[in-house]
Write an enzyme that holds these catalytic residues in place. Structure first.
Site, PDB file in Angstrom:
ATOM      1  N   TYR A  59       0.808  -1.227   0.000  1.00  0.00           N
ATOM      2  CA  TYR A  59       0.000   0.000   0.000  1.00  0.00           C
ATOM      3  C   TYR A  59       0.842   1.279   0.000  1.00  0.00           C
ATOM      4  CZ  TYR A  59      -3.673  -3.246   1.374  1.00  0.00           C
ATOM      5  OH  TYR A  59      -4.549  -4.292   1.414  1.00  0.00           O
TER       6      TYR A  59
ATOM      7  N   HIS B  95      -4.360   6.165  -1.367  1.00  0.00           N
ATOM      8  CA  HIS B  95      -4.934   6.144  -0.014  1.00  0.00           C
ATOM      9  C   HIS B  95      -3.881   6.473   1.060  1.00  0.00           C
ATOM     10  CE1 HIS B  95      -8.902   5.561   1.382  1.00  0.00           C
ATOM     11  NE2 HIS B  95      -8.893   4.275   1.644  1.00  0.00           N
TER      12      HIS B  95
ATOM     13  N   TYR C   3      -5.185  -0.211   9.501  1.00  0.00           N
ATOM     14  CA  TYR C   3      -5.804  -0.091   8.182  1.00  0.00           C
ATOM     15  C   TYR C   3      -6.800   1.056   8.232  1.00  0.00           C
ATOM     16  CZ  TYR C   3      -3.406  -4.281   6.779  1.00  0.00           C
ATOM     17  OH  TYR C   3      -2.417  -5.186   6.502  1.00  0.00           O
TER      18      TYR C   3
ATOM     19  N   ASN D 223      -9.868   1.840   7.442  1.00  0.00           N
ATOM     20  CA  ASN D 223     -11.248   1.809   7.923  1.00  0.00           C
ATOM     21  C   ASN D 223     -11.377   1.716   9.435  1.00  0.00           C
ATOM     22  OD1 ASN D 223     -11.686   1.800   5.200  1.00  0.00           O
ATOM     23  ND2 ASN D 223     -12.613  -0.214   5.128  1.00  0.00           N
TER      24      ASN D 223
ATOM     25  N   ASP E 199      -6.481  11.559   2.203  1.00  0.00           N
ATOM     26  CA  ASP E 199      -6.789  11.674   0.781  1.00  0.00           C
ATOM     27  C   ASP E 199      -8.257  12.036   0.576  1.00  0.00           C
ATOM     28  OD1 ASP E 199      -8.163   8.679  -0.063  1.00  0.00           O
ATOM     29  OD2 ASP E 199      -7.015   8.780   1.789  1.00  0.00           O
TER      30      ASP E 199
ATOM     31  N   ASN F  59     -13.966   6.281   4.713  1.00  0.00           N
ATOM     32  CA  ASN F  59     -14.098   5.334   5.807  1.00  0.00           C
ATOM     33  C   ASN F  59     -13.137   5.585   6.971  1.00  0.00           C
ATOM     34  OD1 ASN F  59     -16.267   3.958   4.675  1.00  0.00           O
ATOM     35  ND2 ASN F  59     -14.921   2.626   3.501  1.00  0.00           N
TER      36      ASN F  59
END
Length: 187
Positions: free
Chosen positions: A14, A19, A64, A66, A91, A112
């Site tokens: 990632y 993100h 993470y 969320n 973002d 989220n």
């Protein structure tokens, strides 16, 4: 103490995604402020910097995106940080790449990570810096888009926005957020 939180996802896969622009802003700020190495607590990486203006904590939740609030809420409680003393960098699909918006409050806007923060902090009233990543084109789904890297053409714009967001955070250490907001919005 002031707390600056960059939202993103942990892990090499990632690292360079849209993100993770909040993580990139924290990395840039850590470099600028000559921050000590990150420590781990409450599912997050953080460091505390002692400045003439007071202590500053830089945070990268490792839960993470969320579940970002699961890291930030306990850290704020543990270090007794007030809502008005935080800034969240993240973002934003609704801003074009290269655009930056500072706000003192607002809804999650479908993000989220922000939904999780609002749920865990019990308020929408906290400072934020939205870093534009634009919307997907050509039928690409939003989850695929935000987890994709920036295009070659977008990269310089994003680097500039990461630098600007870090500069805005530095200014906030010395000036009220409203003043910083007025200086950066529309610039």
């Amino acid at each position: 103490m002031k707390m600056i939180i960059g939202l993103g996802n942990p892990g090499k896969q990632y690292e360079k995604t849209r993100h993770n622009v909040g993580f990139h802003a924290i990395d840039e700020l850590a470099r600028r402020l000559d921050a000590p190495a990150m420590q781990m607590k409450f599912n997050g990486a953080y460091t505390i910097i002692h400045r003439p203006e007071g202590k500053v904590m830089l945070v990268k939740p490792l839960t993470y995106m969320n579940l970002s609030g699961e890291c930030v809420g306990p850290l704020m409680d543990y270090y007794d940080v007030e809502l008005e003393d935080i800034v969240v960098l993240y973002d934003d699909l609704d801003l074009d790449p290269g655009k930056l918006r500072l706000r003192q409050k607002g809804s999650a806007g479908g993000h989220n990570g922000m939904k999780s923060l609002i749920a865990h902090l019990g308020s929408e009233s906290f400072n934020r810096i939205r870093i534009g990543i634009g919307r997907p084109t050509g039928g690409m789904k939003v989850p695929d888009y935000v987890l994709a890297p920036f295009s070659k053409e977008e990269q310089p714009l994003i680097e500039e926005m990461v630098e600007k967001s870090a500069a805005a955070c530095e200014d906030w250490l010395k000036s009220p957020f409203l003043e910083v907001m007025n200086n950066y919005n529309g610039a």
